[in-house]
Design an enzyme around this catalytic site. Sequence first.
Site, PDB file in Angstrom:
ATOM      1  CG  ASP A   1      -2.145   1.064   1.131  1.00  0.00           C
ATOM      2  OD1 ASP A   1      -1.789   2.021  -0.071  1.00  0.00           O
ATOM      3  OD2 ASP A   1      -2.397   1.616   2.246  1.00  0.00           O
ATOM      4  CE  LYS A   2       0.100   7.553  -2.228  1.00  0.00           C
ATOM      5  NZ  LYS A   2      -0.220   8.165  -1.403  1.00  0.00           N
TER       6      LYS A   2
ATOM      7  CE  LYS B   1      -4.078  25.660  -4.674  1.00  0.00           C
ATOM      8  NZ  LYS B   1      -4.228  25.486  -3.386  1.00  0.00           N
TER       9      LYS B   1
ATOM     10  NE  ARG C   1       1.817  15.627  -2.723  1.00  0.00           N
ATOM     11  CZ  ARG C   1       0.920  14.864  -2.769  1.00  0.00           C
ATOM     12  NH1 ARG C   1       1.590  13.401  -3.595  1.00  0.00           N
ATOM     13  NH2 ARG C   1      -0.423  14.795  -2.577  1.00  0.00           N
TER      14      ARG C   1
ATOM     15  CG  ASP D   1      -3.680   7.952  -2.747  1.00  0.00           C
ATOM     16  OD1 ASP D   1      -4.414   8.030  -2.019  1.00  0.00           O
ATOM     17  OD2 ASP D   1      -2.156   8.958  -2.083  1.00  0.00           O
TER      18      ASP D   1
ATOM     19  CG  ASP E   1      -1.502   1.975   7.052  1.00  0.00           C
ATOM     20  OD1 ASP E   1      -1.566   1.392   5.712  1.00  0.00           O
ATOM     21  OD2 ASP E   1      -1.132   2.821   7.341  1.00  0.00           O
TER      22      ASP E   1
ATOM     23  CG  ASP F   1      -3.962  -1.792   2.999  1.00  0.00           C
ATOM     24  OD1 ASP F   1      -4.098  -1.421   1.483  1.00  0.00           O
ATOM     25  OD2 ASP F   1      -3.688  -1.083   3.205  1.00  0.00           O
TER      26      ASP F   1
END
EC number: 7.6.2.1
Length: 1169
Positions: free
Chosen positions: A389-390, A541, A575, A657, A783, A787
Site C-alpha cells: 500500500d502507499k 495554481k 510534489r 490514490d 496498514d 489492505d
Amino acid sequence: MTHFVSAEEERRVRANDREYNEKFQYASNCIMTSKYNIVTFLPVNLFEQFQEVANTYFLFLLILQLIPQISSLSWFTTIVPLALVLSITAVKDATDDYFRHKSDNQVNNRQSQVLIRGSLQNEKWMNVRVGDIIKLENNQFVAADLLLLSSSEPHGLCYIETAELDGETNMKVRQSVSVTSELGDQNNLASFDGEVVCEPPNNKLDRFCGTLYWRDKKYNLTNQNMLLRGCVLRNTEACYGLVIFAGPDTKLMQNSGRTKFKRTSIDRLMNTLVLWIFGFLVCMGVILAVGNAVWEREVGSLFQSYLPWDPPVDNFLFSAFLSFWSYVIILNTVVPISLYVSVEVIRLGHSYFINWDQQMFCSQCNTAAEARTTTLNEELGQVEYIFSDKTGTLTQNIMSFNKCSINGQTYGELDFTPFNPLADQDFCFYDDTLLESVKVGDSHTHEFFRLLSLCHTVMSEEKSEGELVYKAQSPDEGALVTAARNFGFVFRSRTPGTITTTEMGRPVTYILLAILDFNNIRKRMSVIVRNPEGRIRLYCKGADTVLLERLHPCNQELMNITSDHLNEYAADGLRTLALAYRDVSEDEWETWSESHRCADKATNCRDDRLAAAYEEIEQDMMLLGATAIEDKLQEGVPETIAVLSLANIKIWVLTGDKQETAVNIGYSCKMLTDDMTEVFIISGHTVQSVRQELRSGKQLQCPPPPPPPPSNNLMDNISGEFALVINGHSLAHALEADMETEFVSTACACKAVICCRVTPLQKAQVVELIKKHKKAVTLAIGDGANDVSMIKSAHIGVGISGQEGIQAVLASDYSFAQFRFLQRLLLVHGRWSYLRMCRFLCYFFYKNFAFTMVHFWFGFFCGFSAQTVYDQYFITLYNIVYTSLPVLAMGIFDQDVPDKRSLEYPKLYEPGQLNLLFNKREFFICIAQGIYTSVVLFFVPFAVLSDATQSTGVPLADYQTFAVTTATALVIVVSVQIALDTGFWTVINHVFVWGSLGSYFTIMFALHSQTLFRIFPNQFHFVGSAQSTLLQPVVWLTIALATAICIVPVLAFRFLKVDLKPQLSDTVRYTQLVRQKKRKPIEGRLGARGGSRRSGYAFAHQEGFGELITSGKNMRLSSLALATFASRHSSSWIDTLRRKKHTHTHTPPSASGECSPHTDKTLFSLLPN
C-alpha cells in the site's frame, strides 16, 4: 463467513418496516471472521489436520501397530507423539481463532442509536437490521452501508474520512437527497416510509445506483448519498441514515478476502516427499516380503520341527504377507513423527526471535514486531514479489512545504524563525532569505503568498484569538495555506462571497467572485477576487504541464528558469504546483460572468460548457513561481526499497490514490528513476485500448532482435529498465481472463509496477494473478482495512500498526510499526529461518535413513523375519533423546553469516528465491548419504565381528554385541555429522551435541544393567551387553573405522566444493576474514536527467468543493465548534540510498545456486563492506 456472490438481482428496502424487509432474508449486521465454534472445532480442526499427508500416514501406522501378529514395536511409540502433534496444532489454531472471535465480538458489540417506534434506542451493531434508521454522531464509525437522510449541517451535508476503505485520510463530503434533508426531527424520521430500490451487494466502493420512491415521486441515488461501513464521521455534529446493506453485504466486507489456510512451499514439498518415502517404504517391504516367501519355502521348511509358524500362518505366502506389514512398521522411522514436532518447535523459536528483535522495535509508538503466526517463517526467506500500500505504509500522509521558486529565485534549506504571532509552531521552512524578502515587502513574494492564502477551498475555525484550525479537503492544500499563514498571509475566514485574511498584520477582506474548481482533467483551480481597492484579479495554481502553456508570451525567460527549478524539485521527489495570476478588467469580467452563468445553468453538457468557460479566462497569465511539497515518506523507505531490489525482490505499489500522487511517491522512494528507459502509462478505458497499450510496452521491452540463442528467461531478452503505471479502470480490463497473461508478462518484466485507483478487491486479484502465473512467493504489506483482502490473499501478510486502525494487523501474519523493518524481517529473519529449516530437514532425513536402512540390510541375514537390529528401547529413544536436541539447536540457532552481513550483501537472499537449499535434488542427496552411511554401519561391524574374538578367545559374533556396536557407531557418526553441519556454535549447541552423546552411554549402561533385568526380566534382554562389548578394543576400532569411512568422504567433498566452487555465503565469510582494508560505501547520487523533463505535479484534491463554497451550502449557520484533527508530528526522511547501477549483464545463477569467484568479485565491487 463473508459473502462474495449474491443471488439478488435488486434490493428493496422500506424504511422503518422490519416486517417487510425480513421477507427478503437480508443478512444481519453481525460479522464473523472466525473459522470455528465450540461445536465444530474438534471435527473441523481434525479434518484439516488429517489433510496433512503425514498425519494420515502416522494414523495408518498406529492402526497397524495395534495388530499383534504383525507388530514388533509397541503402539505407544506412535500414539504419544501423534497425539502431541495434533494437540499442539489444535491449541495453536484454537488460540488464533479465539482472537478472531474476540475481535468480532468487539466490533459486533459496539453501540449504535437506532430509531425504533419514534425514539432512539441503543442497540448493538449486530442487532441493526436492513431498513433501520440510525443516528451517527461526530467521530463515530459508520455501522453499516447507509443512505444519508439528513444532517445537522446545512443542506444535508456531512464530512467523512474513508481511511478504512481506501487508505485516504482526506476529508470527503456526502450530501443527502434534498427531499429528505429537512427530516432532522425524530418524529419526521419515524414517519418516513420511503422505499429504496437499488443494486444488489457488490464490492465497488466508488459506485452506487438506486432510486428512492416516496410520496409518489422518485429520486435518483448515487455514491454521493451513501455512507459506507468503515468510514468515520468528521466535523459533523450528527446525521441520520437508512441501512441499505448490513454485515457481510456491506462494501467493506465484500472487499475483505476469505481467511485462508496458509502453508509454506516446504510444507507442500514435504507432503510430496512423504508420499515418495511411503512408496519407497512399500518397495522395501515388497522386496523383503518376497525374500521371506522364498526363504520360508526353500529354507524355513527345514526348521519346522523346532521353529514352527505361528498359528494363523499356514503357508509361506501368508507368512510373506505378514512379513510385509511387519517391515512397514519397522521401517516407518524413515519419517518419524518427531520430525513434525521438531518443525513446530523450530518455527516457534524463530517467531520468538522476531518478537524479541530490538532492532525492529519502534520507540516512537512503543510497538515491537510481532509474529502472529508460527507456520510461515521460512517462507519469509523466499519472497520474490512485495505488494505494498502507499498511504500510511510508504508515506506518513503528512505534507510539508519544502521549497519554492518565486520570480526565478529558489528558496529552501536554511534556518527559519517564525516572526508573526499567528504562525503555526509546527511549521518548519529552512531559508532566511525568503523570510527577509517577505519582511522587506518584495511585491512578487507578497503576491506569491497572497495567492496561496486565497486560492483554495480550506475552511477555517478560530477557536480563540490567534488559535486557527484549518480543515483542508486535501493535505496538500493544508500545507500550502499553512505556509502562507506562517509567512504573514493568514487565511482567517470565509463566507460564500468573501475571503478574510490578515496580510502582514493588516486585516483584508476580498470579495470572492468565482471559484473555477479543480478536477483531474483540468489539473488546476482558480479563484477570481476583487480586492479592497476594487481591482479584479484571477489567481491560479495547478500542474506545470497545463499552467505553463497558458502563460503570456512575455513570461518565456522566467518560465525557463522556473522549469529548471521544477525539474530539480521533481528529481528530489517533491510534489510541485505552478502559480500564476492575471488582472481582469470590469468589462471582461461582466462578459465572462454572463457566459459562466449560462454554462452553470445549462441542462445539457454542463460540465463541458463550464470547462470551456474556465478555459476562456485562464489565458495570458503571469507566472509567479512554483511550490514544492514533500509527502513525507516513512523513515528509511528509499533505503529499504533499494536493498530489497538488490535482493532481486520486485515491489509493486497498489494504492487507491490518483495516478499523479502515486507516481510522485514512486520517484520519492526511488522505485521510479529518471534513468529508466521507459515508464509505461496504461490508462485505456476499453479492452482494446488496454491491450494495445500493453502490446506497445511489450514491443519496447523486447524489440525484434536478430535470432538469439534460445532462452527460457524473459528477462534475458530485455535491455534497459522499465516501469509500469496502470489505473484502476484499465486494471479491471487487464485482469480479465483473455488479457491477464499479456498483463503479467509485461508487468513482471518491469523493475517497478504502480497500480493506482484500485479497489481493495482488485489488490487481492493482482496478488492472486501473480501467484497463479509466476509460482512465486508473494508478500503483501499494508496498514488499513482496505489492505485486508490483499494481506489475506498473499502467501505472507504484513500489517503496519499505523494511523488507520488495527484491521490490517489483525488480518496479518506479521506486524510491526514501520516499513523499513521489512528488510530485516526478510533478509535476516526470513533468510535465517529458511536456511535453518533446510539444514534441519537435510540432516533429519539423513540421520533417519542411516538409522532405518540398517534394518533392511539385516533382513537378508535374519531370514527376512522382521527382526530388528537394535534394542527396542534404542529405537524408541533414538529420535526422542539421542538425536533430537542437537538438530533442534541447529534448527533454532544456526546462521551462515551475521545479521549485519545479511543486510550488506542482499544477494545472499537469492538461494531462497530459487529454492536451492532444500528441494527434490537435495533430498535425494541426503537420503543417498543416509543409505551409504547405513551400508557402512551394517557391513563394517558385520565383516569385522564375524571373525573377531575377545581377549579370552570367546567369539564376538553374537547378535547383542553386533547391535550395541552398530548403535554406538550410529550415534557417534550422526553426532560428528551435525558438528560438521553446524555453522554457528553457541553454548546450547555444545551442551546438546555432546550432552546427547553422553546421555546415550549413560542410558545404555542403565538399560543393560542387572538391576533393571532383575526387576523386569521380560523387558530388558540385553543385560550386561554394553559393558562386555565396549570393553573390547576391537569394537572401538570397528566404530572408529566405520566413522572414518562415513565422515572422511563428506569432509573431502566439502573442502573441494568450498575451494573450487564456493557459494556466496562461503565467499562472504572468507572475505570478511581476509579483508583488512575497509571498502568505502557507495554514495547515492541523483541520476543524470534525460532530455525530456518529468512533471512533479501531484495534488490530492477532489472536484466539487469550489461549488459548495460559492453556493454557501457548507457554511455553518450555528456557532458549533469544529472538531479538531490531532496535530501530527513526523521526522524527516533521509534521502540517501545505495543505488543499483548495473551497466553489465548479470550471469544467471547456476542451477546449484553457487557463484563463481569472478561473480563474487563483481558483487563485492558493488556492495559496501
